[in-house]
Design a protein around this motif. Structure first.
Motif, PDB file in Angstrom:
ATOM      1  N   ASP A 315       0.838  -1.195   0.000  1.00 20.50           N
ATOM      2  CA  ASP A 315       0.000   0.000   0.000  1.00 20.50           C
ATOM      3  C   ASP A 315       0.875   1.247   0.000  1.00 20.50           C
ATOM      4  OD1 ASP A 315      -2.275  -1.498   0.036  1.00 20.50           O
ATOM      5  OD2 ASP A 315      -2.618  -1.351   2.190  1.00 20.50           O
ATOM      6  N   VAL A 316       0.949   1.873  -1.179  1.00 19.72           N
ATOM      7  CA  VAL A 316       1.681   3.135  -1.294  1.00 19.72           C
ATOM      8  C   VAL A 316       0.656   4.250  -1.475  1.00 19.72           C
ATOM      9  CG1 VAL A 316       3.390   4.458  -2.578  1.00 19.72           C
ATOM     10  CG2 VAL A 316       3.632   1.964  -2.364  1.00 19.72           C
ATOM     11  N   PRO A 317       0.396   5.026  -0.445  1.00 18.10           N
ATOM     12  CA  PRO A 317      -0.629   6.063  -0.566  1.00 18.10           C
ATOM     13  C   PRO A 317      -0.235   7.140  -1.566  1.00 18.10           C
ATOM     14  CG  PRO A 317       0.576   6.318   1.493  1.00 18.10           C
ATOM     15  CD  PRO A 317       1.037   5.032   0.884  1.00 18.10           C
ATOM     16  N   LEU A 318      -1.251   7.636  -2.299  1.00 17.89           N
ATOM     17  CA  LEU A 318      -1.025   8.746  -3.225  1.00 17.89           C
ATOM     18  C   LEU A 318      -1.028  10.024  -2.391  1.00 17.89           C
ATOM     19  CD1 LEU A 318      -0.732  10.003  -6.013  1.00 17.89           C
ATOM     20  CD2 LEU A 318      -3.203   9.809  -6.310  1.00 17.89           C
ATOM     21  N   GLU A 319       0.156  10.401  -1.924  1.00 17.71           N
ATOM     22  CA  GLU A 319       0.314  11.581  -1.078  1.00 17.71           C
ATOM     23  C   GLU A 319       1.143  12.625  -1.808  1.00 17.71           C
ATOM     24  OE1 GLU A 319       0.008  10.125   3.504  1.00 17.71           O
ATOM     25  OE2 GLU A 319       2.004  10.049   2.589  1.00 17.71           O
ATOM     26  N   ILE A 320       0.680  13.878  -1.774  1.00 19.79           N
ATOM     27  CA  ILE A 320       1.391  14.962  -2.442  1.00 19.79           C
ATOM     28  C   ILE A 320       1.357  16.205  -1.570  1.00 19.79           C
ATOM     29  CG2 ILE A 320       0.831  14.127  -4.765  1.00 19.79           C
ATOM     30  CD1 ILE A 320      -1.266  16.386  -4.904  1.00 19.79           C
ATOM     31  N   ILE A 321       2.160  17.183  -1.954  1.00 17.65           N
ATOM     32  CA  ILE A 321       2.133  18.515  -1.345  1.00 17.65           C
ATOM     33  C   ILE A 321       1.294  19.407  -2.246  1.00 17.65           C
ATOM     34  CG2 ILE A 321       3.491  20.530  -0.673  1.00 17.65           C
ATOM     35  CD1 ILE A 321       3.897  18.114   1.112  1.00 17.65           C
ATOM     36  N   GLY A 322       0.443  20.221  -1.629  1.00 17.46           N
ATOM     37  CA  GLY A 322      -0.383  21.107  -2.431  1.00 17.46           C
ATOM     38  C   GLY A 322      -1.146  22.093  -1.583  1.00 17.46           C
ATOM     39  N   ALA A 323      -2.201  22.646  -2.175  1.00 18.20           N
ATOM     40  CA  ALA A 323      -3.006  23.682  -1.522  1.00 18.20           C
ATOM     41  C   ALA A 323      -4.430  23.173  -1.341  1.00 18.20           C
ATOM     42  CB  ALA A 323      -3.009  24.962  -2.357  1.00 18.20           C
ATOM     43  N   ASP A 324      -4.919  23.228  -0.112  1.00 19.45           N
ATOM     44  CA  ASP A 324      -6.298  22.871   0.195  1.00 19.45           C
ATOM     45  C   ASP A 324      -7.162  24.100  -0.057  1.00 19.45           C
ATOM     46  OD1 ASP A 324      -8.722  22.111   1.189  1.00 19.45           O
ATOM     47  OD2 ASP A 324      -7.989  21.427   3.133  1.00 19.45           O
ATOM     48  N   THR A 325      -8.046  24.032  -1.054  1.00 18.17           N
ATOM     49  CA  THR A 325      -8.907  25.176  -1.390  1.00 18.17           C
ATOM     50  C   THR A 325     -10.353  24.943  -0.985  1.00 18.17           C
ATOM     51  OG1 THR A 325      -9.344  24.389  -3.633  1.00 18.17           O
ATOM     52  CG2 THR A 325      -7.394  25.762  -3.318  1.00 18.17           C
ATOM     53  N   GLY A 326     -10.543  24.167   0.080  1.00 18.10           N
ATOM     54  CA  GLY A 326     -11.891  23.945   0.574  1.00 18.10           C
ATOM     55  C   GLY A 326     -12.707  23.093  -0.369  1.00 18.10           C
ATOM     56  N   GLU A 327     -13.917  23.559  -0.691  1.00 18.64           N
ATOM     57  CA  GLU A 327     -14.812  22.758  -1.523  1.00 18.64           C
ATOM     58  C   GLU A 327     -14.296  22.577  -2.950  1.00 18.64           C
ATOM     59  OE1 GLU A 327     -17.939  25.330  -3.933  1.00 18.64           O
ATOM     60  OE2 GLU A 327     -18.604  24.822  -1.923  1.00 18.64           O
ATOM     61  N   ASN A 328     -13.379  23.447  -3.383  1.00 18.93           N
ATOM     62  CA  ASN A 328     -12.817  23.302  -4.726  1.00 18.93           C
ATOM     63  C   ASN A 328     -11.863  22.125  -4.825  1.00 18.93           C
ATOM     64  OD1 ASN A 328     -14.084  25.510  -6.050  1.00 18.93           O
ATOM     65  ND2 ASN A 328     -12.728  26.906  -4.962  1.00 18.93           N
ATOM     66  N   GLY A 329     -11.372  21.658  -3.691  1.00 25.52           N
ATOM     67  CA  GLY A 329     -10.516  20.490  -3.705  1.00 25.52           C
ATOM     68  C   GLY A 329      -9.091  20.799  -3.296  1.00 25.52           C
ATOM     69  N   PHE A 330      -8.261  19.755  -3.328  1.00 19.31           N
ATOM     70  CA  PHE A 330      -6.843  19.886  -2.988  1.00 19.31           C
ATOM     71  C   PHE A 330      -6.063  19.910  -4.296  1.00 19.31           C
ATOM     72  CE2 PHE A 330      -2.647  18.753  -1.615  1.00 19.31           C
ATOM     73  CZ  PHE A 330      -2.544  19.257  -0.321  1.00 19.31           C
ATOM     74  N   PHE A 331      -5.328  20.985  -4.545  1.00 15.41           N
ATOM     75  CA  PHE A 331      -4.620  21.150  -5.802  1.00 15.41           C
ATOM     76  C   PHE A 331      -3.130  20.869  -5.623  1.00 15.41           C
ATOM     77  CE2 PHE A 331      -7.899  24.595  -7.109  1.00 15.41           C
ATOM     78  CZ  PHE A 331      -8.813  23.597  -7.420  1.00 15.41           C
ATOM     79  N   SER A 332      -2.575  20.141  -6.590  1.00 17.42           N
ATOM     80  CA  SER A 332      -1.133  19.959  -6.616  1.00 17.42           C
ATOM     81  C   SER A 332      -0.461  21.293  -6.918  1.00 17.42           C
ATOM     82  CB  SER A 332      -0.752  18.943  -7.696  1.00 17.42           C
ATOM     83  OG  SER A 332      -0.976  19.508  -8.990  1.00 17.42           O
ATOM     84  N   ILE A 333       0.864  21.326  -6.764  1.00 13.92           N
ATOM     85  CA  ILE A 333       1.586  22.564  -7.056  1.00 13.92           C
ATOM     86  C   ILE A 333       1.328  22.992  -8.500  1.00 13.92           C
ATOM     87  CG2 ILE A 333       3.875  23.619  -7.225  1.00 13.92           C
ATOM     88  CD1 ILE A 333       4.787  21.652  -5.031  1.00 13.92           C
ATOM     89  N   GLY A 334       1.381  22.040  -9.424  1.00 17.12           N
ATOM     90  CA  GLY A 334       1.155  22.372 -10.827  1.00 17.12           C
ATOM     91  C   GLY A 334      -0.253  22.870 -11.082  1.00 17.12           C
ATOM     92  N   GLU A 335      -1.232  22.216 -10.487  1.00 19.58           N
ATOM     93  CA  GLU A 335      -2.623  22.642 -10.658  1.00 19.58           C
ATOM     94  C   GLU A 335      -2.820  24.049 -10.103  1.00 19.58           C
ATOM     95  OE1 GLU A 335      -5.024  18.389 -10.459  1.00 19.58           O
ATOM     96  OE2 GLU A 335      -4.333  19.349  -8.605  1.00 19.58           O
ATOM     97  N   PHE A 336      -2.234  24.313  -8.932  1.00 16.14           N
ATOM     98  CA  PHE A 336      -2.366  25.638  -8.326  1.00 16.14           C
ATOM     99  C   PHE A 336      -1.723  26.701  -9.212  1.00 16.14           C
ATOM    100  CE2 PHE A 336      -1.064  29.074  -5.468  1.00 16.14           C
ATOM    101  CZ  PHE A 336      -2.257  29.339  -4.813  1.00 16.14           C
ATOM    102  N   GLN A 337      -0.541  26.360  -9.775  1.00 15.58           N
ATOM    103  CA  GLN A 337       0.124  27.316 -10.661  1.00 15.58           C
ATOM    104  C   GLN A 337      -0.723  27.618 -11.888  1.00 15.58           C
ATOM    105  OE1 GLN A 337       3.715  25.010 -11.141  1.00 15.58           O
ATOM    106  NE2 GLN A 337       4.941  26.493  -9.983  1.00 15.58           N
ATOM    107  N   ALA A 338      -1.314  26.573 -12.477  1.00 16.54           N
ATOM    108  CA  ALA A 338      -2.088  26.757 -13.713  1.00 16.54           C
ATOM    109  C   ALA A 338      -3.371  27.538 -13.470  1.00 16.54           C
ATOM    110  CB  ALA A 338      -2.397  25.397 -14.336  1.00 16.54           C
ATOM    111  N   ILE A 339      -4.078  27.183 -12.414  1.00 26.14           N
ATOM    112  CA  ILE A 339      -5.397  27.793 -12.210  1.00 26.14           C
ATOM    113  C   ILE A 339      -5.280  29.247 -11.758  1.00 26.14           C
ATOM    114  CG2 ILE A 339      -5.764  27.187  -9.771  1.00 26.14           C
ATOM    115  CD1 ILE A 339      -8.616  26.377 -10.552  1.00 26.14           C
ATOM    116  N   THR A 340      -4.160  29.599 -11.090  1.00 28.02           N
ATOM    117  CA  THR A 340      -4.002  30.977 -10.616  1.00 28.02           C
ATOM    118  C   THR A 340      -3.187  31.835 -11.569  1.00 28.02           C
ATOM    119  OG1 THR A 340      -2.037  30.344  -9.321  1.00 28.02           O
ATOM    120  CG2 THR A 340      -4.175  30.264  -8.203  1.00 28.02           C
ATOM    121  N   TYR A 341      -2.819  31.291 -12.729  1.00 31.31           N
ATOM    122  CA  TYR A 341      -2.024  32.040 -13.704  1.00 31.31           C
ATOM    123  C   TYR A 341      -2.862  33.202 -14.261  1.00 31.31           C
ATOM    124  CZ  TYR A 341       1.432  32.772 -17.400  1.00 31.31           C
ATOM    125  OH  TYR A 341       2.397  33.315 -18.217  1.00 31.31           O
TER     126      TYR A 341
END
Length: 583
Positions: A315-341
């Protein structure tokens, strides 16, 4: 200097979310409330929010519950609400029944219990309606069509599935839900002590266009996403109407909406165990070993996770570092960069949204109240139209006089609802004709008995008038020796049902809303109305332009259309709604 408190009690709907939590903090600093009620969906959410807000010097109260459900259905899973008939019938009635009691709703219950002065609604209502428990009206409609075709094709075993699918389709429709929600809100604030209601709304797409390339795990704007945006702006339109609704309370309730046009974030940064959509909702994800399969047949897009071997056999959990944006979800660094561009969704912080909401409560000119912006942008009634109104009315009256005997009296045709309008116009017309005078002062001399005799004599002498009224669907109600009779035509507009049982209470109800009422009690009402019209005329000679406002009747003559317009503007019904019965 100590700021004067603007709220004894503040209710935050959706208070466990990012914006709700920051509204609590901002309000505690600026409004100095004695208590803040934190309302959210589950007890766990509310308790966590209160723990995070424990540093505030204010009483915090937990109020878990779903404000879109009746109080009696709280805590019941949606699957049971659909599958169990007694639950479904109650849920259906909550949305569609014209006689449902709004006091049974969880929304009214929480407001009535805590009696807030101010409500800040931070619930993402559009999402709550459009994305309910994984079901939406488009998927429900498609599934229902497949099952309907199967049952029509002789697959009777599919009938239970069809029944369930139809139920889900009925209660997943967005427009009925948002409409009923606003009606319940209107009745709730009328019945309680709410002074200010501020909605934190949504554009549905974070301020982007219809070609938004991402949201809710979709690779293009889905019908469900666009329905969410539609509900978000339908919500704004209904709040706009609510903000313009006269109140029985002379102080009224201030209605505002703050609508962020960007992603709201972020709640926290850090590590998370990613959850992916699956059976039973989102589940913690673990890495799996990939499979290779040929593309020479049908593609099964969702296979059971247990049919795949775990990566490296463990069991290797899919764990990452990112930003918790509440109901919008947890975004990876790349997702956060793209959506806030820049020129993408970008983002606004929950503190900024909360600050704007609290400033609006304080009456500051933030320029961010969407309802005020709409109010300032719409095309208002014009002076030119006012001038033409008088000329058009005179021209129609001249035409009617010239063609007397060739055309019927111009009372009403029923094309302009509600039926109560036609009923009041007909009654006012009968009073004017029976009085033998246009003078309001002279008409105040008649009592109810005199009015009844005069109107009945006029109807007897003018059968074409009675025929005109009943032909458009407005019957004449009479009472003789305690027994009711109805003079009617082939169609009766009220009640809007093919057949109804009648008792004294229902007769009174239908008489108020769509029947010409020739009973003595209704003439008593008209005696009071005529007196009120006479007393309301402005004395502009003595008091100038300040003497005239919407509560004043502008003339000395009894003009049926003007009198009925005045009644709709000034009267208050038994539910406290302006524009209906006063007496």
């Amino acid at each position: 200097m100590t700021r004067r408190s603007s709220a004894e009690t503040l209710l935050i709907l959706g208070g466990a979310g990012m914006v709700g939590e920051q509204v609590a903090r901002e309000a505690a600093r600026e409004l100095l409330p004695k208590r803040i009620v934190i309302a959210a969906l589950t007890p766990a959410e509310v308790d966590e929010a209160i723990t995070r807000l424990d540093d505030l010097d204010v009483e915090l109260i937990a109020a878990p519950g779903n404000v879109f459900l009746p109080q009696s259905l709280q805590g019941i899973p949606r699957e049971e609400l659909i599958s169990k008939k007694e639950y479904f019938d109650e849920l259906f009635a909550e949305v569609f029944s014209p006689t449902i009691d709004f006091r049974a709703s969880a929304l009214f219950q929480v407001v009535d219990k805590y009696k807030p002065d101010v409500i800040v609604d931070c619930i993402n209502t559009a999402t709550a309606i459009s994305y309910q428990a994984g079901a939406d009206e488009f998927n429900s409609a498609r599934r229902t069509k497949v099952l309907l075709d199967a049952v029509e094709g002789g697959e009777s075993a599919k009938l239970p599935d069809l029944i369930r699918s139809v139920r889900e389709l009925l209660v997943s429709q967005g427009v009925p839900q948002i409409t009923r929600h606003i009606l319940f809100l209107q009745r709730t604030i009328e019945e309680t002590s709410v002074r200010v209601y501020v909605k934190v709304g949504t554009t549905g797409t974070g301020g982007m266009g219809i070609n938004i390339p991402y949201t809710h795990s979709e690779d293009k704007p889905s019908l469900q996403l666009l329905a969410k945006s539609a509900i978000g702006f339908a919500h704004t339109g209904l709040l706009f109407l609510l903000a313009r609704t006269p109140s029985s309370d002379k102080h009224g309730t201030i209605i505002k909406e703050v609508k962020p046009g960007a992603m709201i974030g972020f709640k926290r940064l850090g590590r998370t165990h990613v959850k992916l959509a699956g059976r039973g909702g989102r589940q913690p994800a673990y890495l799996v070993s990939p499979k290779v399969e040929p593309l020479d047949g049908a593609l099964v897009t969702h296979q059971p996770p247990e049919s795949y071997e775990r990566f490296e056999g463990r069991d290797v959990p899919l764990e990452i570092i990112g930003a918790d944006t509440g109901e919008n979800g947890f975004f990876s660094i790349g997702e956060f960069q793209a959506i806030t561009y820049p020129r993408q969704m970008e983002y606004v912080t929950p503190e900024e949204v909360a600050r704007t909401a609290v400033l609006e409560i304080l009456g500051a000119s933030t320029g961010r109240d969407v309802l005020s912006a709409i109010d300032g942008a719409i095309t208002d009634p014009s002076y030119r139209a006012g001038v033409l109104r008088e000329r058009a009315i005179r021209q129609m009256q001249d035409l009617e006089q010239a063609l007397s005997g060739e055309v019927l009296p111009s009372i009403a045709v029923g094309h302009l609802g509600p039926p109560k309008l036609s009923k009041l116009l007909a009654e006012a017309y009968l009073l004017l004709q029976a009085a033998g005078t246009k003078s309001i002062d002279e008409m105040t001399a008649f009592d109810a008995t005199a009015w009844q005799h005069r109107v009945e004599r006029y109807l007897s002498d003018n059968p074409r008038v009675a025929s005109t009224i009943i032909t458009i669907g407005i019957p004449l109600l009479r009472e003789v020796d305690g027994k009711f009779s109805l003079t009617r035509g082939p169609r009766v507009n009220i009640p809007p049902l093919p057949e109804v049982a009648l008792d004294e209470e229902s007769v009174d109800k239908y008489a108020r809303t769509g029947w010409v009422d020739l009973r003595p009690a209704n003439f008593e009402i008209w005696v009071k109305r005529i007196a009120a019209v006479a007393a309301s005329r402005p004395d502009i000679v003595t008091h100038g332009s300040s003497a005239f406002d919407l509560t004043k009747y502008p003339g000395d003559d009894f003009v049926p259309g003007d009198v009925v317009g005045w009644l709709f503007t000034t009267e208050i019904d038994e539910q406290g709604m302006v524009g209906h019965r006063l007496f």
